[in-house]
Design an enzyme around this catalytic site. Sequence first.
Site, PDB file in Angstrom:
ATOM      1  N   HIS A 175      52.895 116.765 -10.917  1.00 51.60           N
ATOM      2  CA  HIS A 175      54.179 117.442 -10.654  1.00 51.60           C
ATOM      3  C   HIS A 175      54.517 117.488  -9.155  1.00 51.60           C
ATOM      4  CE1 HIS A 175      54.456 118.642 -14.794  1.00 51.60           C
ATOM      5  NE2 HIS A 175      53.411 119.426 -14.750  1.00 51.60           N
ATOM      6  N   ASP A 198      49.494 113.486 -20.133  1.00 53.99           N
ATOM      7  CA  ASP A 198      49.537 114.946 -20.024  1.00 53.99           C
ATOM      8  C   ASP A 198      50.718 115.445 -20.858  1.00 53.99           C
ATOM      9  OD1 ASP A 198      48.537 117.238 -17.799  1.00 53.99           O
ATOM     10  OD2 ASP A 198      50.556 117.552 -18.581  1.00 53.99           O
ATOM     11  N   HIS A 228      52.850 117.537 -20.246  1.00 56.56           N
ATOM     12  CA  HIS A 228      54.047 117.748 -19.419  1.00 56.56           C
ATOM     13  C   HIS A 228      54.501 116.421 -18.793  1.00 56.56           C
ATOM     14  CE1 HIS A 228      51.750 121.616 -19.284  1.00 56.56           C
ATOM     15  NE2 HIS A 228      52.953 122.103 -19.566  1.00 56.56           N
TER      16      HIS A 228
END
Length: 307
Positions: free
Chosen positions: A122, A158, A160
């Site tokens: 991220h 993942d 996300h």
Amino acid sequence: MLLYLDDAFAEHETGAHPECPQRILGLNQLLRNSGWLERAVLPHWTSATPEQLMAVHDAAYITDLQHWCEQAVGRIESDTVISHGSWKAALLAAGAAVDATERVMRGQQQTAFCAIRPPGHHAKPSGAMGFCLFNNVAIAAHAALSAGAHRIMIVDWDVHHGNGTQDVFYADGRVGFFSIHRSPFYPGTGSKNETGAGAGLGYISNAPVPAETNLREFVQTFEKGLTALADKTKPELILLSAGFDAHQADPVGSLCLQDEDFAELTRIVKQVAEVHCEGRIVSLLEGGYHLDHMPRSALEHVKALAE
Ligand SMILES: [Zn+2]
């Protein structure tokens, strides 16, 4: 295979937080008890250099982060917490990603797994986000390009979306990015129509899946999307953002996967790597917050990677 592990990653203290030191201590213990340390090569490696970090991150952010860690300021973003030890851990994590990439590119070993934290996918060029400080996988991709590679592929399973990684390579064209992730879900990006721009157009591929997706649908979607982008990218190396938070029991993510399903996903990535890049895979730990199932899932992944 190369295995990167170090209890020093526990020095990144986050307080009462799902991305906690116990994650890595539990994983290291399981890897030690499983006998995998004797079967793998455990390299000595060094922290990432400023030049390696600056291939992805703004100099001002790197300087700020070092200062914030020295001051142990705590929360630096809505979900991201740092302590005094975070700087050392973050540099060591990015350094492991670079070292593994350089060794695999040199042919020293075919595969590597880096049991690192903080996670990275991220993190944006300009700042931390979602438990992530430096974007380890993006830094690794740049290290591969610096080592002479022309085409890289990043695979992100993942739960996300790897929005930071996507941002770094959105208009690049040398680095393909395929992500399968729960949607709608944090961080809100990763729709099918995000496909890259400029030289990168067509080299970004997103497979958003709903929370109620079953295993068969998940695996089929993963294999189809991964194979298609690999055929287009023709990578010389596959980098894997290996989060284990799509596990059914994960307290943060939670999709339909069980421990052993991560072995199946690993075999699919290996098949693609055999077709395109002589099996070269460097895998980096991202999320996964169940303190029993993340280590077990990661062990299934390591076993399949080394098969
Ligand atoms: Zn995650």
